[in-house]
Design a protein around this motif. Structure first.
Motif, PDB file in Angstrom:
ATOM      1  N   LYS A 517      30.636  37.460  40.151  1.00 36.36           N
ATOM      2  CA  LYS A 517      31.766  36.870  40.869  1.00 36.36           C
ATOM      3  C   LYS A 517      32.440  35.791  40.054  1.00 36.36           C
ATOM      4  O   LYS A 517      33.635  35.760  39.891  1.00 36.36           O
ATOM      5  CB  LYS A 517      31.288  36.254  42.183  1.00 36.36           C
ATOM      6  N   GLU A 520      34.274  37.036  36.944  1.00 32.25           N
ATOM      7  CA  GLU A 520      35.561  37.646  37.263  1.00 32.25           C
ATOM      8  C   GLU A 520      36.591  36.593  37.609  1.00 32.25           C
ATOM      9  O   GLU A 520      37.746  36.668  37.260  1.00 32.25           O
ATOM     10  CB  GLU A 520      35.418  38.623  38.435  1.00 32.25           C
ATOM     11  N   SER A 524      40.132  36.132  35.618  1.00 30.40           N
ATOM     12  CA  SER A 524      41.460  36.096  36.206  1.00 30.40           C
ATOM     13  C   SER A 524      42.125  34.765  35.902  1.00 30.40           C
ATOM     14  O   SER A 524      43.331  34.681  35.757  1.00 30.40           O
ATOM     15  CB  SER A 524      41.395  36.352  37.705  1.00 30.40           C
ATOM     16  N   GLU A 537      45.143  35.643  45.282  1.00 34.38           N
ATOM     17  CA  GLU A 537      45.284  37.046  44.917  1.00 34.38           C
ATOM     18  C   GLU A 537      43.985  37.642  44.417  1.00 34.38           C
ATOM     19  O   GLU A 537      43.699  38.798  44.587  1.00 34.38           O
ATOM     20  CB  GLU A 537      46.335  37.158  43.811  1.00 34.38           C
ATOM     21  N   ASN A 538      43.226  36.793  43.766  1.00 31.77           N
ATOM     22  CA  ASN A 538      42.003  37.304  43.193  1.00 31.77           C
ATOM     23  C   ASN A 538      40.802  37.167  44.105  1.00 31.77           C
ATOM     24  O   ASN A 538      39.690  37.474  43.720  1.00 31.77           O
ATOM     25  CB  ASN A 538      41.742  36.622  41.859  1.00 31.77           C
ATOM     26  N   TRP A 540      40.023  38.930  46.351  1.00 33.07           N
ATOM     27  CA  TRP A 540      39.505  40.221  46.808  1.00 33.07           C
ATOM     28  C   TRP A 540      38.074  40.442  46.390  1.00 33.07           C
ATOM     29  O   TRP A 540      37.269  40.990  47.114  1.00 33.07           O
ATOM     30  CB  TRP A 540      40.376  41.369  46.297  1.00 33.07           C
ATOM     31  N   GLU A 541      37.726  39.946  45.235  1.00 27.71           N
ATOM     32  CA  GLU A 541      36.365  40.179  44.756  1.00 27.71           C
ATOM     33  C   GLU A 541      35.342  39.399  45.538  1.00 27.71           C
ATOM     34  O   GLU A 541      34.205  39.809  45.685  1.00 27.71           O
ATOM     35  CB  GLU A 541      36.265  39.773  43.296  1.00 27.71           C
ATOM     36  N   SER A 610      42.905  42.588  34.820  1.00 27.39           N
ATOM     37  CA  SER A 610      42.584  42.105  36.144  1.00 27.39           C
ATOM     38  C   SER A 610      43.043  43.106  37.203  1.00 27.39           C
ATOM     39  O   SER A 610      42.310  43.456  38.139  1.00 27.39           O
ATOM     40  CB  SER A 610      43.277  40.758  36.314  1.00 27.39           C
ATOM     41  N   SER A 611      44.238  43.606  37.017  1.00 31.51           N
ATOM     42  CA  SER A 611      44.774  44.556  37.967  1.00 31.51           C
ATOM     43  C   SER A 611      44.033  45.896  37.893  1.00 31.51           C
ATOM     44  O   SER A 611      43.763  46.547  38.897  1.00 31.51           O
ATOM     45  CB  SER A 611      46.273  44.673  37.688  1.00 31.51           C
ATOM     46  N   LYS A 614      40.753  45.475  39.744  1.00 31.91           N
ATOM     47  CA  LYS A 614      40.941  45.473  41.184  1.00 31.91           C
ATOM     48  C   LYS A 614      41.139  46.907  41.690  1.00 31.91           C
ATOM     49  O   LYS A 614      40.430  47.377  42.587  1.00 31.91           O
ATOM     50  CB  LYS A 614      42.144  44.603  41.544  1.00 31.91           C
ATOM     51  N   LEU A 618      38.155  48.863  43.845  1.00 30.98           N
ATOM     52  CA  LEU A 618      38.485  49.245  45.221  1.00 30.98           C
ATOM     53  C   LEU A 618      38.442  50.764  45.364  1.00 30.98           C
ATOM     54  O   LEU A 618      37.935  51.299  46.343  1.00 30.98           O
ATOM     55  CB  LEU A 618      39.854  48.689  45.616  1.00 30.98           C
TER      56      LEU A 618
END
Ligand code: ADP
Ligand code: MG
Length: 623
Positions: A517, A520, A524, A537-538, A540-541, A610-611, A614, A618
């Motif tokens: 975690k 990451e 980012s 935005e980040n 999500w992780e 990063s994108s 994600k 996902l």
């Protein structure tokens, strides 16, 4: 025809090896990190031992030129003495070896204020001929050729349209290049007139100026032909090769920016073969000197070894970022010299500068394994000793996989004569690159952490503070550094202190990467200056389970490492072009050890990465 030197009873003569250490380019660096290598006297130098920062490895050479050495001094001691031979039909070669940026071109060419070996040697040849003119019954004619070996092709720099010239040998074993331009020169200014535009040919021939010049060998040939005035008009030809070699660093290091495999392979081949040739000549044991294995050595065959007079000037740089290039350059240079390699005596390393506790056994071993250049027989015994202790204490110092690999490589390097050396040098360079990258990341984290903690304080947001606290880990480095050198005790102090930094940084990096975690999060952070939006935005992780996240990451890594083109394209955000770049990267570098290696693939910015992460995580989780 060559006259046999050394009383006529020597089949081969040694290549004399000089090492030249250039000064720091940036005074800041000098103050900041201190050198990783330094001269001891006119023949010896020492470099910090990466395996144990309390020790250095010493090398012995024919000549050591320290950072204060002038161009004139280098010329006088290493080049001038061999020049008279080429007026009597013997051959000579001077070549500058070393990583890009270490001073090869400075040594060979120099500048108008500080002319290097080439202008000085050419001038001296004219002087010598002039001095001879009167008394002996010979006429002298001097001509020049100038070529480049690039991608194992010989290119004529005096006539740039001539590409890929062949190399031939006549019945007297003289090497020549049919079709190569030979321009008669009658004075130094005459030489200059031809040489300068030809040098420009070299660099303007490619759009990737620097890359090309650091990957090609520039070879100036000065030929002195003397003809007897009276019958039978005997003729003797002496050749002088002045060579600015391609950079000895592993060219794959820049491979993540799209270097072609063939190119790097070819350059390594010539340098690798050169190392084998020098090795064979200097050890005096080789039955066959493998001149024919590369264009460079084939070309130099009659001017390197045999009755020729050869000097290799190995250029090295003091900065830490050159450490592994320096280390391998020294090993190349010194291998041919049977290195003198002593550990520092106990008294000189008594100050505990390492942040790790060395075990009693380690200390008793007196720096086991710090003798990378010992001969084979000793090596076997030693490697048994080495097996556990050095890796054990390095584990706590740094990123284990990198250090383990270095240790393994060094052992191999010691025991293997030459066969696998190129692979090992490549791997060492690769490891070096990894270390460098980790260091860079670390630096980024550090500055980011500072900035962020300041921001966090301003906003007095407790959440952010908690997150960024972790980022300040590198500052521990500073806490452990106060183990300042004790000048009275430790001769090697400046080296030791600087060694600590990269190693510690590595240790810190590794720890962070274990925590998915947080890692990451930091990645980012590298993308943009993190503000609230970016962080949100980040997030999500952070909502994902660590174990699930890790599993997804593993899956992606697997596809990256073993996926076909099609499978790679099956990943989110990976199109045909990216997939091919990934395949290319794999071909050059082996495999991705971690997902973050993707950042090294051309075009993969931190933002895209990063994108990519994600989307794929996902997707792997079916979200
Ligand atoms: P290389 O040809 O090995 O790539 P260069 O000769 O281009 O390296 O050297 C890199 C830089 O360092 C150049 O700016 C050069 O002028 C400088 N430099 C190299 N050696 C010395 C030296 N001995 N003294 C001063 N500057 C040097
Ligand atoms: Mg250069």
């Amino acid at each position: 025809m060559n006259v046999v030197a050394d009383g006529g009873n020597k089949k081969t003569s040694r290549v004399r090896v000089a090492v030249r250490l250039r000064p720091y380019m940036d005074k800041q660096d000098e103050k900041g990190e201190g050198p990783c290598v330094r001269g001891l006297d006119s023949q010896n130098l020492e470099i910090i031992n990466w395996r144990n920062a309390t020790e250095t490895v010493k090398y012995h050479f024919d000549v050591f030129h320290g950072e204060q050495t002038t161009q004139q001094q280098v010329f006088l001691s290493s080049v001038k003495p061999i020049l008279p031979h080429i007026l009597t039909g013997q051959n000579a070669s001077v070549f500058a070896y070393g990583p890009t940026g270490a001073g090869k071109t400075h040594t060979m060419l120099g500048s108008s204020e500080k002319p290097g070996v080439i202008p000085r040697a050419v001038q001296e040849v004219f002087n010598l001929v002039k001095a001879k003119d009167e008394d002996e019954g010979w006429d002298y004619n001097i001509d020049m050729s100038y070529m480049e070996i690039y991608n194992e092709k010989v290119l004529d720099l005096l006539s740039p349209s001539a590409q890929d010239l062949p190399i031939r040998e006549d019945k007297d074993k003289n090497i020549f290049i049919p079709g190569l331009t030979r321009t008669t020169i009658s004075s130094f200014s005459d030489f200059d007139k031809h040489f300068v535009p030809a040098s420009l040919n070299r660099t303007t021939a490619s759009t990737k100026l620097n890359q090309r010049s650091s990957r090609s060998h520039a070879i100036l040939l000065i030929k002195v032909v003397r003809t007897e005035r009276s019958l039978p008009h005997r003729q003797q030809t002496g050749k002088l090769y002045l060579v600015d070699l391609a950079g000895s660093e592993d060219n794959r290091r820049t491979g993540n920016r799209g270097i072609r495999l063939k190119e790097s392979g070819a350059i390594n081949l010539s340098l690798f073969t050169l190392s084998k040739v020098v090795d064979s000549l200097n050890s005096g044991t080789a039955i066959r000197v493998p001149y024919r294995d590369s264009k460079l050595t084939r070309l130099l065959q009659d001017s390197l070894g045999g009755s020729a007079h050869s000097v290799m000037i190995t250029n090295i740089a003091p900065e830490y970022k050159y450490y592994f290039d320096t280390f391998s350059a020294l090993n190349f240079a010194a291998k041919s010299k049977l290195i003198v390699n002593k550990p520092f005596t106990r008294e000189t390393v008594a100050v505990p500068v390492l942040p790790v506790k060395r075990t009693r056994e380690d200390q008793e071993a007196g720096g086991s394994g710090n003798e990378p250049q010992k001969k084979k027989q000793k090596e076997e015994r030693k490697s048994e000793q080495d097996g556990s202790s050095p890796s054990a204490h390095f584990h706590s110092l740094s990123e284990p996989s990198v250090m383990d690999r270095l240790i393994a490589l060094e052992k191999l390097m010691m025991s293997c004569q030459d066969k696998d050396r190129i692979t090992m040098l490549k791997d060492v360079a690769q490891s070096r690159k990894e270390i460098q990258e980790l260091k860079e990341k670390q630096r980024e984290f550090e500055s980011k952490a500072l900035l962020l903690s300041r921001l966090a304080r301003e906003k007095s947001s407790t959440k952010e503070e908690a997150v960024f606290k972790n980022n300040t880990a590198p500052l521990q480095r500073k806490q452990s550094n106060p183990t300042k050198p004790n000048k009275q005790q430790a001769v090697v102090q400046p080296l030791q202190v600087s060694q600590l930094q990269p190693l510690q940084q590595l240790a810190v990096c590794k720890k962070q990467s274990v925590c998915v975690k947080k890692k990451e999060k930091k990645l980012s952070d590298q993308v943009e200056p993190p503000d609230g939006k970016e962080n949100a935005e980040n997030d999500w992780e952070f909502q994902l389970e660590t174990s699930v996240l890790e599993l997804s990451r593993q899956k992606i890594l697997q596809v990256l490492n073993s996926g076909s083109l099609k499978e790679l394209k099956g990943l989110q955000q990976i199109g045909d072009k990216k997939a091919k770049l990934i395949l290319g990267w794999r071909e050059i570098h082996g495999h991705f050890t971690k997902l973050e290696d993707l950042l090294k693939v051309e075009g993969m910015t931190a933002k895209r990465f990063s994108s990519f992460m994600k989307a794929n995580i996902l997707s792997a989780m079916g979200k």
